[in-house]
Design an enzyme around this catalytic site. Structure first.
Site, short mmCIF file in Angstrom:
data_model
loop_
_atom_site.label_atom_id
_atom_site.label_comp_id
_atom_site.label_asym_id
_atom_site.label_seq_id
_atom_site.Cartn_x
_atom_site.Cartn_y
_atom_site.Cartn_z
CB SER A 70 2.80 -9.45 0.27
OG SER A 70 1.71 -9.19 -0.58
CG LEU A 133 5.22 1.34 -3.99
CD1 LEU A 133 6.49 2.17 -4.01
CD2 LEU A 133 5.47 -0.02 -3.37
CB ALA A 134 -0.29 5.11 -3.22
CG LEU A 135 -4.01 -0.59 -2.47
CD1 LEU A 135 -5.29 0.19 -2.20
CD2 LEU A 135 -4.23 -1.60 -3.58
CG ASP A 196 -2.90 -5.29 4.50
OD1 ASP A 196 -3.09 -4.83 3.35
OD2 ASP A 196 -2.06 -6.16 4.75
CG HIS A 224 0.25 -5.10 2.01
ND1 HIS A 224 -0.49 -6.22 2.35
CD2 HIS A 224 1.07 -5.51 0.99
CE1 HIS A 224 -0.15 -7.24 1.58
NE2 HIS A 224 0.80 -6.84 0.75
#
Length: 246
Positions: A70, A133-135, A196, A224
């Site tokens: 990332s 984090l949930a995303l 992602d 991700h």
């Protein structure tokens, strides 16, 4: 022995690489770097991509295989541009040369996503990171397990500094390394997840047309953080990238 420099993403630390490191075979020298403001470097300051690059370059013996996740992928790309003698190859995980969507770059997300996270950080850092984090795992095959590993990494390293979080969001929103990606002489391997939400899978098609020395891999069902959700597969692909620079 291959020197392998691991560069983590936004709001995380080098702890996030533990699952992959446990699977690395002999023959690798893993060097895991905390970016400024994160982990053991929480007191260090950085405001620009080059601040991050100079920090990581100090740990890279070179020529090394840079593994960037990332935000860490942006750092790796810029480091390869500025310090080519330190880079034997790049392994880019869930990253993009440009994270923000524009009229000529559709395989990205809207800039207001970063603006919303920046605003939310001012109110509640811990809650904002939890939402981020949930995303990362939303809609993926191993969402619960991956979320647990991400949260464990945050809990072990502690919260990053607010300044580092805001600086990282600004870099993600403003950095454009598309030209750099096309100009680098070293080999680049890309690992993407088809679920992602931050790096749309459409990037795979764009990279296949624009990066002549690129090696692109997609893990179905991953989001991700494929190095956590699909650690065995990630390490297999990493080993193939390492073979290209031996």
């Amino acid at each position: 022995m291959i020197d392998c420099v691991f560069i983590h993403g936004w709001a995380m630390s080098r702890v996030v690489w533990r699952t992959c490191l446990e699977r690395l075979p002999d023959g690798f020298n893993p060097i895991c770097v905390d970016l400024p403001g994160d982990g053991d470097c929480v007191e260090a300051a950085a405001e620009s991509p080059d601040d991050y690059v100079d920090h990581v370059a100090a740990f890279a013996p070179g020529p090394s295989l840079l593994v960037g996740w990332s935000l860490g992928g942006l750092v790796a790309l810029r480091l390869a541009q500025r310090y080519p003698d330190k880079v034997a190859g790049l392994f880019q995980i869930a990253t993009s040369p440009r994270f923000v969507r524009t009229d000529d770059w559709h395989c990205a997300i809207a800039v207001d996503v970063f603006e919303q996270f920046a605003e939310s950080l001012q109110q509640d850092v811990r809650k904002t990171i939890r939402r981020f984090l949930a995303l990362q795992v939303q809609g993926t095959d191993n969402a619960r397990q991956t979320m647990r590993l991400l949260q464990q990494a945050v809990d072990q390293a502690g919260l990053p500094s607010l300044n580092a979080l805001l600086a990282g969001l600004k870099i993600l929103a403003e950095t454009d390394l598309r030209r750099t990606t096309r100009q680098l002489d070293c080999g680049i391997s890309w690992l993407l997840g088809d679920k992602d939400r931050l790096v749309p899978i459409g990037l795979a098609g764009v990279l296949s047309q624009t990066v002549s020395r690129g090696d692109i891999h997609v893990i179905n069902g991953a989001g991700h953080a494929p190095m956590l959700s699909d650690a065995d597969r990630t390490v297999q692909i990493l080993l193939r990238a390492a073979e290209r620079i031996r």
